[in-house]
Design a protein around this motif. Structure first.
Motif, short mmCIF file in Angstrom:
data_model
loop_
_atom_site.label_atom_id
_atom_site.label_comp_id
_atom_site.label_asym_id
_atom_site.label_seq_id
_atom_site.Cartn_x
_atom_site.Cartn_y
_atom_site.Cartn_z
N ALA A 23 4.55 10.29 -6.84
CA ALA A 23 5.78 10.70 -7.51
C ALA A 23 5.79 10.40 -9.00
N GLY A 24 4.72 9.77 -9.50
CA GLY A 24 4.64 9.42 -10.91
C GLY A 24 5.64 8.36 -11.32
N LEU A 25 5.87 7.39 -10.45
CA LEU A 25 6.86 6.34 -10.71
C LEU A 25 6.18 5.11 -11.30
N LYS A 26 6.91 4.41 -12.18
CA LYS A 26 6.35 3.23 -12.83
C LYS A 26 6.91 1.93 -12.30
N ARG A 46 10.42 0.01 -9.70
CA ARG A 46 11.37 0.19 -8.61
C ARG A 46 12.65 0.90 -9.07
N ALA A 47 13.03 0.69 -10.35
CA ALA A 47 14.23 1.36 -10.86
C ALA A 47 14.02 2.88 -10.84
N GLN A 48 12.84 3.32 -11.26
CA GLN A 48 12.53 4.75 -11.19
C GLN A 48 12.49 5.22 -9.74
N ALA A 49 11.99 4.38 -8.85
CA ALA A 49 11.91 4.75 -7.44
C ALA A 49 13.31 4.96 -6.86
N VAL A 50 14.24 4.08 -7.22
CA VAL A 50 15.61 4.21 -6.74
C VAL A 50 16.22 5.52 -7.24
N ARG A 51 16.04 5.80 -8.54
CA ARG A 51 16.57 7.03 -9.11
C ARG A 51 15.95 8.26 -8.44
N TYR A 52 14.67 8.19 -8.19
CA TYR A 52 13.95 9.29 -7.52
C TYR A 52 14.52 9.52 -6.11
N THR A 75 0.83 -1.20 0.00
CA THR A 75 0.00 0.00 0.00
C THR A 75 0.86 1.25 0.00
N HIS A 76 1.91 1.28 0.83
CA HIS A 76 2.81 2.43 0.87
C HIS A 76 3.49 2.62 -0.49
N ILE A 77 3.91 1.52 -1.11
CA ILE A 77 4.59 1.62 -2.40
C ILE A 77 3.63 2.15 -3.47
N ASN A 78 2.41 1.64 -3.51
CA ASN A 78 1.42 2.13 -4.48
C ASN A 78 1.16 3.62 -4.30
N ASN A 79 1.08 4.04 -3.04
CA ASN A 79 0.81 5.46 -2.77
C ASN A 79 1.96 6.34 -3.22
N LEU A 80 3.19 5.95 -2.88
CA LEU A 80 4.32 6.81 -3.24
C LEU A 80 4.58 6.80 -4.74
#
Length: 235
Positions: free
Chosen positions: A209-212, A214-220, A200-205
């Motif tokens: 943040a407009g992330l697609k 985990r790779a984008q999440a790491v860069r963000y 749920t936390h991952i879906n929300n963030l």
């Protein structure tokens, strides 16, 4: 050990204690157990936070043993009100839950002790004695969790005072752990929450943040100073 023996050991009369738990059977069991323990006198019991505050106003106990998840007024809110209105009364949380969502709000509200309900009689007596002496009465597992949290805070890369894009502090914490390469199961274990909660936390963030992926999440996380790439030294 008798109550008088406990009094000789601590140098004070038995602690006057109120027990608060919304489950009648559990509450009565705790009261019965406390009646067998040295240095403790149960002076009242209640079923929710509203009753807890009223009992403290009426009885002025030394310590309240407080459950957390209760109707009408939960334990954290009752603790806050008791500590604000009746500062001579200390609060020791006695609950089933040891997750961050339960632990830190209760301590922030003013609880000086925190035990889980699998605590033995000796642990309860020691926690009551500790808080009356001005110390923290924390179960060993709770102390470890606090130290882990402090260590995580000290080792975390400095970032903005508030996470960007409306991300909550907990979502940012999950993001940092994603950047550290942890799986959902590992994040859940680290934060003492369920895997479903992590998802749920991952879906929300991701949505905020407009992330697609985990790779984008790491860069963000790197771009916003929430985490540092491996091998990057902290100045």
């Amino acid at each position: 050990m008798s109550g008088s023996a406990a009094g000789e050991r601590t140098g004070r009369p038995p602690a006057r204690v109120v027990v608060v738990d919304d489950q009648t059977v559990v509450r009565e069991g705790i009261v019965m157990l406390l009646g067998l323990l040295p240095g403790i006198e149960v002076v009242g019991s209640g079923g929710d936070g509203e009753e807890a505050v009223a009992l403290v106003a009426e009885l002025a106990p030394d310590v309240v043993l407080m459950d957390l998840r209760m109707p009408r007024c939960d334990g954290a809110e009752a603790t806050r009100r008791i500590r604000e209105q009746y500062p001579a009364t200390q609060v020791v949380v006695l609950t089933t839950y040891a997750d961050d969502e339960s632990l830190f709000p209760a301590l922030k509200a003013g609880a000086r002790g925190y035990l889980t309900k699998d605590a033995g009689g000796d642990e309860i007596v020691r926690a009551v004695e500790d808080v009356l002496s001005g110390d923290a009465g924390l179960a060993p597992k709770i102390q470890r969790r606090l130290l882990e949290r402090l260590s995580q805070a000290e080792n975390a890369a400095p970032g903005p005072k508030e996470p960007p894009d409306g991300i909550t502090a907990r979502e940012a914490e999950v993001l940092v752990l994603i950047a550290d390469g942890l799986s959902n199961q590992e994040i859940a274990k680290s934060l003492h929450v369920s895997t479903a909660t992590v998802k749920t936390h991952i879906n929300n963030l991701f949505a905020k943040a407009g992330l697609k992926d985990r790779a984008q999440a790491v860069r963000y996380a790197y771009q916003h100073g929430l985490a540092r790439p491996p091998g990057t030294s902290i100045p």
